[in-house]
Design an enzyme around this catalytic site. Structure first.
Site, PDB file in Angstrom:
ATOM      1  N   GLY A   8      20.320  61.453  34.191  1.00  0.00           N
ATOM      2  CA  GLY A   8      19.204  60.863  33.434  1.00  0.00           C
ATOM      3  C   GLY A   8      18.181  61.918  33.064  1.00  0.00           C
ATOM      4  N   GLY A  11      15.622  61.387  30.190  1.00  0.00           N
ATOM      5  CA  GLY A  11      14.648  60.299  30.287  1.00  0.00           C
ATOM      6  C   GLY A  11      13.244  60.769  30.617  1.00  0.00           C
ATOM      7  CD  GLN A  12       7.776  58.024  31.894  1.00  0.00           C
ATOM      8  OE1 GLN A  12       8.313  57.172  32.603  1.00  0.00           O
ATOM      9  NE2 GLN A  12       6.475  58.059  31.690  1.00  0.00           N
ATOM     10  CG  ASP A  53      29.036  56.754  31.465  1.00  0.00           C
ATOM     11  OD1 ASP A  53      28.247  56.224  32.261  1.00  0.00           O
ATOM     12  OD2 ASP A  53      29.773  56.106  30.695  1.00  0.00           O
ATOM     13  CE1 TYR A 142      14.087  49.511  36.772  1.00  0.00           C
ATOM     14  CE2 TYR A 142      12.092  48.554  37.706  1.00  0.00           C
ATOM     15  CZ  TYR A 142      12.830  49.659  37.334  1.00  0.00           C
ATOM     16  OH  TYR A 142      12.310  50.914  37.533  1.00  0.00           O
ATOM     17  CE  LYS A 146      15.160  51.288  39.812  1.00  0.00           C
ATOM     18  NZ  LYS A 146      15.660  52.652  39.902  1.00  0.00           N
ATOM     19  CB  ILE A 172       5.898  57.614  35.816  1.00  0.00           C
ATOM     20  CG1 ILE A 172       6.551  57.269  37.169  1.00  0.00           C
ATOM     21  CG2 ILE A 172       5.675  59.130  35.693  1.00  0.00           C
ATOM     22  CD1 ILE A 172       5.761  57.654  38.400  1.00  0.00           C
TER      23      ILE A 172
HETATM   24  C1  AKB Z   1       8.962  49.870  34.637  1.00  0.00           C
HETATM   25  O1  AKB Z   1       7.878  49.461  34.214  1.00  0.00           O
HETATM   26  O2  AKB Z   1      10.033  49.297  34.488  1.00  0.00           O
HETATM   27  C2  AKB Z   1       8.956  51.157  35.441  1.00  0.00           C
HETATM   28  C3  AKB Z   1       8.789  50.881  36.888  1.00  0.00           C
HETATM   29  C4  AKB Z   1       7.455  50.604  37.443  1.00  0.00           C
HETATM   30  O3  AKB Z   1       9.736  50.898  37.608  1.00  0.00           O
HETATM   31  N1  AKB Z   1       7.933  52.020  34.951  1.00  0.00           N
END
Ligand code: AKB
Length: 317
Positions: A8, A11-12, A53, A142, A146, A172
């Site tokens: 990644g 990415g950011q 990948d 999400y 996690k 972030i």
């Molecule tokens: C999001 O907003 O999805 C991320 C996070 C806080 O995990 N920046």
């Protein structure tokens, strides 16, 4: 030294972490792994770059073998709002991608850094001063990925002795690579819009507090934890880490101090507002402070000053 792989890396966080690690350990020792997004010239030309990948275990194995990798910073993941739009893809990338990385790490004796997130909490979590060890019943895909990731990392450490470590990142904020599809992205967008248009329409409601962190502290957190003496770590994975907590009107007020003409209004997005309301207002990060000396350098006002200064240069303003 064995080499480092960053998945990644386009990415950011990955784009800045790769450059940070290249500065610290030597450019040739840090392999940037990307997939779909085109890497910047700087990232591609300053050290090795490979297409990886993570949902394909052979691809991960191949690059780890080729470069004799000893540490993997596994940052390839979908963010919260995007994950809600495609939950199956989020599971595949965030969970299957991670287990592939952990399997290859087990085979090749690699250490692994994996970020979790404030998204690993949910409505039934105490949202003020959220403890390190507490209820985790997130209602988003999400968050589910996690929490699964935190448990998988603990499992690979306990069962196989893989040196897994990780933090729960808050939102972030950075001026280099924009975030892609998170709930906390407003805290980055506000700076671009303040500089370009002197106004911003915020999709998160007034009064909604969330933990946040400036990128230099996020990079420091990852590297400090990976360099910490293992014998001091009681948690290893999923450390709460925070640097500041604010609601939209508080960051707007800070921006206004620097750009007095700035104004902000609201057009609330129900999806992202719902997610934000299920996340902590502020976390207790004392375990990270005690076990590996976590100490952020930037608060809201220092971060805002630096963001405006750096973005003005970047945007030629
Ligand atoms: C999001 O907003 O999805 C991320 C996070 C806080 O995990 N920046």
């Amino acid at each position: 030294m064995k080499r480092i792989l960053v998945t990644g890396s386009v990415g950011q966080i990955g784009s800045e972490l790769t450059m940070f690690l290249r500065d610290r350990y030597g450019a040739d020792n840090v392999v940037a792994g990307g997939r779909k997004t085109k890497p910047s010239e700087e990232l591609k030309n300053s050290g090795p770059f490979e297409i990886v990948d993570c949902t394909d275990i052979e691809a991960v194995r191949k690059v780890v073998d080729k470069y004799d990798i000893g540490t993997i910073y596994h940052l390839a993941a979908l963010l919260s709002a995007v994950a809600e739009g495609n939950p199956q893809l989020a599971w595949n990338v965030n969970v299957n991608g991670l287990i592939n990385v952990l399997e290859v790490a087990r085979e090749h004796n690699c250490s692994v850094f994996t970020p979790s997130s404030i998204g690993a909490f949910g409505h039934s979590t105490p949202l003020d001063n959220t403890p390190q060890d507490t209820i985790q019943r997130p209602g988003t895909m999400y968050g589910i990925t996690k929490v699964s990731g935190e448990l998988l990392c603990d499992y690979y450490y306990q069962k196989y002795g893989v040196d897994t470590r990780g933090v729960r990142y808050p939102g972030i904020i950075s001026y280099v690579t924009p975030p892609g599809g998170g709930t906390t992205d407003y805290a980055v967008e506000i700076f671009y819009e303040a500089i370009k248009k002197k106004k911003y329409t915020c999709y998160i409601k007034e009064g909604t507090k969330l933990d946040m962190m400036y990128m230099p502290d996020a990079l420091k957190a990852a590297v400090d934890l990976m360099e910490a003496d293992a014998k001091n770590l009681k948690h290893r994975n999923a450390f709460n880490v925070s640097a500041m907590s604010f609601a939209p009107e508080e960051i707007a007020a800070e921006v206004k101090k620097i750009i007095p003409e700035f104004t902000m209004d609201y057009d609330v997005d129900p999806l992202r507002q719902g997610i934000a309301e299920s996340w902590p207002n502020y976390m207790d990060d004392s375990a990270a402070r005690e076990e590996w000396g976590w100490k952020p350098e930037y608060n809201l006002s220092e971060m805002s000053k630096d963001m405006v200064e750096k973005l003005r240069i970047k945007l030629g303003n």
